[in-house]
Write an enzyme that holds these catalytic residues in place. Sequence first.
Site, PDB file in Angstrom:
ATOM      1  N   SER A   1       0.640  -1.499  -0.149  1.00  7.30           N
ATOM      2  CA  SER A   1       0.113  -0.004   0.003  1.00  7.30           C
ATOM      3  C   SER A   1       1.082   0.487  -0.010  1.00  7.30           C
ATOM      4  O   SER A   1       2.093   0.953   0.545  1.00  7.30           O
ATOM      5  CB  SER A   1      -1.321   0.161   0.771  1.00  7.30           C
ATOM      6  OG  SER A   1      -0.385  -0.086   2.245  1.00  7.30           O
ATOM      7  N   LYS A   2       0.197   2.355  -0.099  1.00  8.21           N
ATOM      8  CA  LYS A   2       0.386   3.678  -0.075  1.00  8.21           C
ATOM      9  C   LYS A   2       1.770   4.031   1.032  1.00  8.21           C
ATOM     10  O   LYS A   2       2.811   4.209   0.444  1.00  8.21           O
ATOM     11  CB  LYS A   2       0.339   4.485   0.222  1.00  8.21           C
ATOM     12  CG  LYS A   2      -0.408   5.381  -0.743  1.00  8.21           C
ATOM     13  CD  LYS A   2      -0.873   6.985  -1.378  1.00  8.21           C
ATOM     14  CE  LYS A   2      -1.117   7.675  -2.235  1.00  8.21           C
ATOM     15  NZ  LYS A   2      -0.892   8.226  -2.775  1.00  8.21           N
ATOM     16  N   ARG A   3       1.721   3.144   1.692  1.00  5.22           N
ATOM     17  CA  ARG A   3       3.116   3.237   3.439  1.00  5.22           C
ATOM     18  C   ARG A   3       4.180   3.147   2.750  1.00  5.22           C
ATOM     19  O   ARG A   3       4.992   3.150   3.733  1.00  5.22           O
ATOM     20  CB  ARG A   3       1.999   3.147   4.466  1.00  5.22           C
ATOM     21  CG  ARG A   3       2.263   2.023   5.141  1.00  5.22           C
ATOM     22  CD  ARG A   3       1.035   1.637   6.250  1.00  5.22           C
ATOM     23  NE  ARG A   3       0.075   0.244   6.188  1.00  5.22           N
ATOM     24  CZ  ARG A   3       1.388  -0.592   6.328  1.00  5.22           C
ATOM     25  NH1 ARG A   3       1.565  -1.122   6.660  1.00  5.22           N
ATOM     26  NH2 ARG A   3       0.645  -2.325   5.783  1.00  5.22           N
TER      27      ARG A   3
END
Length: 431
Positions: free
Chosen positions: A209-211
């Site tokens: 994911s983005k993180r």
Amino acid sequence: MVRVRIAPSPTGSPHIGTAWQALFDFVFAKKNNGKFILRLEDTDRERYVPESVEQIYETLRWLGLEYNEGPDVGGEFGPYIQSERLDIYKKHANDLLEKGLAYKDEGALRFKIEKAGQTTWHDLVGDKDITFENQTQEDFIILKSDGYPTYNFANVVDDYLMRITHVIRGNEFISSTPKHLMIYQAFGWTPPQFAHLPVLVGSDRSKLSKRHGAKSALEFRSEGFLKESVLNFLSLLGWSHPEGKEVFSIEEMIKLFDFKDVNIASAYFDITKLEWLNGEYIRKMTNEDLTKRLQEFLASHPAKEKIAPVVPLVKERIKKLSDFVPLTDFLFEKPEYDKAQFEKLNIKNVKESLEKILEKLEAMERPWKTEVFEKTFRELAEELGLSASQMFQLIRVAVSGQTVTPPLFESIEILGEEETLKRVAYLIALW
Ligand code: GLU
């Protein structure tokens, strides 16, 4: 004839994972002299984001993953946007209704599952059979009350009508594949072959994911990553070069690609590896090429025409094109001085030292030469009770306003003697 497709849903700027799938499609098509097709699956009207259509084109274009057929390039099996194919789905749904393989309920049309038996396919990834018990499947909607088909239905109808031979997609679609196969069977169509790519995971092994630094593909571009290193990085997610090489071109991948070298194990998305690769590609480039790339990247930089002499100085020090700006800004405009930068140097009499530096610079024979410069300031350091590194750091901060720059003397050469003197004098006055 091999025909593969990427079928993104335009629900936002395409994620790096979409680019990754597209790469595998593209490589497989090229390897087999086949065709790569782009189809937009925009039947979920609530999640539809109009701008993302252009962003999908732009992403594939940036990476050079050119498609042979698609909404903006045409082709004989179009239209390639699902919302423009509603009649086709309606007709096919009606065929199933007439054959008694689908039924109407509360406004929607459902596919009827034959609960007996199993559904099996041979997946190219892992070279293994995957089997589902049919009784685990529930009757599912194929046409919604708004006239739009569901993903499962439109996807199959289009893959069939567009003569797709291999469906290469993410692992998260494995659970949809038995439904798809049942639809193929209901129509009496031969299904394509399936290849479900491994799951992408981040540093903590959870779904990417983005993180984990996985952003939209175009964000990688705006952050200064090169398309070559992004492609190289993506190719290493789930695939390995048969000789274990880490740095190679997409042409090389095309030559060597085989599904047997695709791992079923989750692929680990390591952003530091991408940064490393990007630095490798930057260093491999000629100065002329890198200058050109930087100029494209720095489209609105006021001094972009003047960067050529600076490029060789920073080539070894930047990992991303964007690193160029903070490292070299001082060469193009007066720095903002911050006393804290000088405090770090641990020098008692900064102002006096600067005055001495200015004197020496003024007295130094023009044009300044690196050996003379070195000798002069080593001597001055001794005279002032400073270490040579304190002295050169002080000069560095005085001309640049920062503690990290390209090599000092070369930077001063680019800055010019007059500008260097001006900056030191200005700083003294400011003190
Ligand atoms: N529209 C689906 C997606 O967004 C396509 C999945 C597939 O390739 O079948 O990924």
